[in-house]
Design an enzyme around this catalytic site. Sequence first.
Site, PDB file in Angstrom:
ATOM      1  N   CYS A 215     -14.766 -37.135  26.690  1.00 53.65           N
ATOM      2  CA  CYS A 215     -15.603 -37.495  27.824  1.00 53.65           C
ATOM      3  C   CYS A 215     -14.857 -37.206  29.120  1.00 53.65           C
ATOM      4  O   CYS A 215     -13.649 -37.023  29.138  1.00 53.65           O
ATOM      5  CB  CYS A 215     -15.965 -38.978  27.759  1.00 53.65           C
TER       6      CYS A 215
ATOM      7  N   ARG B  36     -16.418 -31.399  29.418  1.00 50.65           N
ATOM      8  CA  ARG B  36     -15.793 -32.356  28.507  1.00 50.65           C
ATOM      9  C   ARG B  36     -16.824 -33.177  27.738  1.00 50.65           C
ATOM     10  O   ARG B  36     -16.463 -33.938  26.830  1.00 50.65           O
ATOM     11  CB  ARG B  36     -14.875 -33.295  29.291  1.00 50.65           C
TER      12      ARG B  36
ATOM     13  N   TRP C  47     -19.488 -37.515  25.826  1.00 51.77           N
ATOM     14  CA  TRP C  47     -19.648 -36.881  24.530  1.00 51.77           C
ATOM     15  C   TRP C  47     -19.726 -38.020  23.520  1.00 51.77           C
ATOM     16  O   TRP C  47     -18.754 -38.753  23.324  1.00 51.77           O
ATOM     17  CB  TRP C  47     -18.478 -35.955  24.218  1.00 51.77           C
TER      18      TRP C  47
ATOM     19  N   ASN D 267     -12.743 -42.948  27.888  1.00 52.98           N
ATOM     20  CA  ASN D 267     -12.649 -41.765  27.045  1.00 52.98           C
ATOM     21  C   ASN D 267     -11.770 -42.129  25.863  1.00 52.98           C
ATOM     22  O   ASN D 267     -10.639 -42.580  26.049  1.00 52.98           O
ATOM     23  CB  ASN D 267     -12.052 -40.589  27.824  1.00 52.98           C
ATOM     24  N   GLY D 268     -12.277 -41.932  24.648  1.00 55.62           N
ATOM     25  CA  GLY D 268     -11.493 -42.284  23.473  1.00 55.62           C
ATOM     26  C   GLY D 268     -12.327 -43.072  22.478  1.00 55.62           C
ATOM     27  O   GLY D 268     -13.553 -43.146  22.572  1.00 55.62           O
TER      28      GLY D 268
ATOM     29  N   GLU E 216     -12.427 -15.867  14.142  1.00 56.02           N
ATOM     30  CA  GLU E 216     -12.711 -16.220  15.533  1.00 56.02           C
ATOM     31  C   GLU E 216     -14.075 -15.682  15.962  1.00 56.02           C
ATOM     32  O   GLU E 216     -14.827 -16.369  16.664  1.00 56.02           O
ATOM     33  CB  GLU E 216     -11.604 -15.686  16.440  1.00 56.02           C
TER      34      GLU E 216
ATOM     35  N   LYS F  92     -17.213 -18.023  17.257  1.00 55.73           N
ATOM     36  CA  LYS F  92     -17.883 -17.847  18.545  1.00 55.73           C
ATOM     37  C   LYS F  92     -19.398 -17.786  18.372  1.00 55.73           C
ATOM     38  O   LYS F  92     -20.140 -18.370  19.151  1.00 55.73           O
ATOM     39  CB  LYS F  92     -17.399 -16.561  19.235  1.00 55.73           C
TER      40      LYS F  92
ATOM     41  N   GLU G 276     -20.660 -21.286  17.555  1.00 58.09           N
ATOM     42  CA  GLU G 276     -20.534 -22.229  18.661  1.00 58.09           C
ATOM     43  C   GLU G 276     -21.645 -22.097  19.683  1.00 58.09           C
ATOM     44  O   GLU G 276     -22.197 -23.104  20.135  1.00 58.09           O
ATOM     45  CB  GLU G 276     -19.193 -22.013  19.384  1.00 58.09           C
TER      46      GLU G 276
ATOM     47  N   HIS H  41     -15.708 -11.576  -3.942  1.00 60.13           N
ATOM     48  CA  HIS H  41     -15.471 -12.802  -4.716  1.00 60.13           C
ATOM     49  C   HIS H  41     -16.466 -13.896  -4.326  1.00 60.13           C
ATOM     50  O   HIS H  41     -16.119 -15.081  -4.316  1.00 60.13           O
ATOM     51  CB  HIS H  41     -14.034 -13.279  -4.528  1.00 60.13           C
TER      52      HIS H  41
ATOM     53  N   LYS I  79     -15.181 -29.553  25.449  1.00 61.06           N
ATOM     54  CA  LYS I  79     -14.045 -28.654  25.600  1.00 61.06           C
ATOM     55  C   LYS I  79     -12.742 -29.235  25.084  1.00 61.06           C
ATOM     56  O   LYS I  79     -12.013 -28.601  24.351  1.00 61.06           O
ATOM     57  CB  LYS I  79     -13.903 -28.288  27.083  1.00 61.06           C
TER      58      LYS I  79
END
Length: 613
Positions: A2, A27, A74, A100-101, A486, A490, A493, A509, A608
Amino acid sequence: MCGIVAYLGPQQAYPILIKGLKRLEYRGYDSAGIAVLHGGKLKAFKKKGKVQELEDAVQHAFPEGSAGIGHTRWATHGAPNDLNAHPHLSGNGRLALVHNGIIENYALLKAALEKEGHHFKSETDTEVLAHLIEEVQKRGGLPLEEAVRVALKRVVGAYAIVVMDQEEPGKLVAARKASPLVIGIGNQEFFLASDATPIIEHTRKVAYLNDGEIAVVSLREGMKVRTMQNEFQTPFIHELDLELESLEKGGFDYFMLKEIYEQPTTIADSMRGRINVAEGWARLGGLESHIGRICQARRIIIVACGTSWHSGLIGEYLIEDLARIPVEVEYASEFRYRNPIINEEDVVIAISQSGETADTLAALELAKEKGALALGLVNVVGSSIARITDAGAYIHAGPEIGVASTKAFTGQVALLTMLALILARKRGAIEDSYFRRLIAELADIPNKVKKVLEFDSEIEYIAGEIKDRHNALYLGRGYNFPVALEGALKLKEISYVHAEGYPAAEMKHGPIALIDEQMPVIVIATNKSAYDKIASNIQEVKARKGMVIAVVTEGDEAISGMADFAIRIPDTEEPLTPLLSVIPLQLLSYHIAVMRGCDVDQPRNLAKSVTVE
């Protein structure tokens, strides 16, 4: 995860808080709220959704007051809605708190407080903390800072908090444990935030709170910092090295696109003063005094999460290939809980854009307890990882606002490349001619990234051809296997398309069962060492009617002829190819997301800086 912002001073707090929340929205953006103190009364405004929705809701009721706190959320405990949004008030309405936490023992605390007659309006752990501080304050008749200190002794978990009391105007109290908090010091005014982005336009003087510290900022007495054990501390004042322009879009539609296009500059910045082609050397000043120990390491353990974990995998290939030191790459979230074997001969490298990733921090603390050398590769100056490690190096990518990391990834890979080259030369594991060739090629990578960006319109066209597909497969070998991971991340996301990255040979496989005419397969086919093998993998895909999008080296005709679409990148030495091959994948994901109407910079459910476990 947050975002917290607070202000105390002579100016109106509301405009500063709203603008600060917009800076911090990467955030978290499930809901937002502010509380302002004016005339001895707290006024709180909270709204589900993004900060703009909060601003729209209160624009006709401009809350006056020169002290206030704000929060963009968040969600962890409780759904994103108006009630669960911060700030949260104490039961008597006297205190307002942003957090935040995660308070891990909130259920036990809540049950005890309910027995004392407290009633809760939200589902959050944060509201429990507001009531706990109220109860401590009421029982002991304590000033706000002492009530906060005593209450936090009963708390298990992680937090960064700012609290205000309508009966103690002219004062804010802040505390942190495992979540970041920075205090900006202006002219008879103070700015508090989760990071420096909301502060930079007001002051460059900041102090970072350390774990277990409580700060009081007061218009009358200035700033005072003490520990949970009530020992006063002298905070170190830092000078921010951050340009306001770096926090703006600069004419681009999205921060992500801006940050993709910044990579020729940011990669060059990551190498500035660290390599010299003419003299044939590379050095990382922050690691210089520890290079001997790193060279003698029994093994190197890289801990990271998400995109940083992918850069760590490339680091494993680089260090083992060039320097011949064993490397293990661990998800920080798993490493810390599986009772890993660590000893004093190990070197643990933490990679994190924010420098605040909770699991990575915890993994580092474990490594330090076991006597390993703890190193950090981070982007944010003054971050928690930068402060607790024995040594480290900054990426110098500048603020990365887009939630999906781009320039931080290439900065991390550039840094790991330099580290591998330094270790290779120190250990005598590389011929001087090859070392100099790699250094020269590395120095030229920014120019080659510029050339890749020139193909943006072609990549946009390819994106249009696959934007409506529901799945995608990314394949790579060697150095480019982590790039495949990666690329798939992307796409997931920011466009919400299911995608998986695989080593190309592993396709047969299992994943080959998924391939049909609806499955786009993105193949990174730049490896000289396994070229024929990759060509065979592509033939296997084509035989099942899969659509092949190949990232190839300029001049390649064979694989280009097999693929439905080819994206060409300049030729370079194989260990350096990830710095080029990832760029088309970033652009491909970006364009698909835009075409699908997704919020590129703030994708759903993400934030983020992952400061909770």
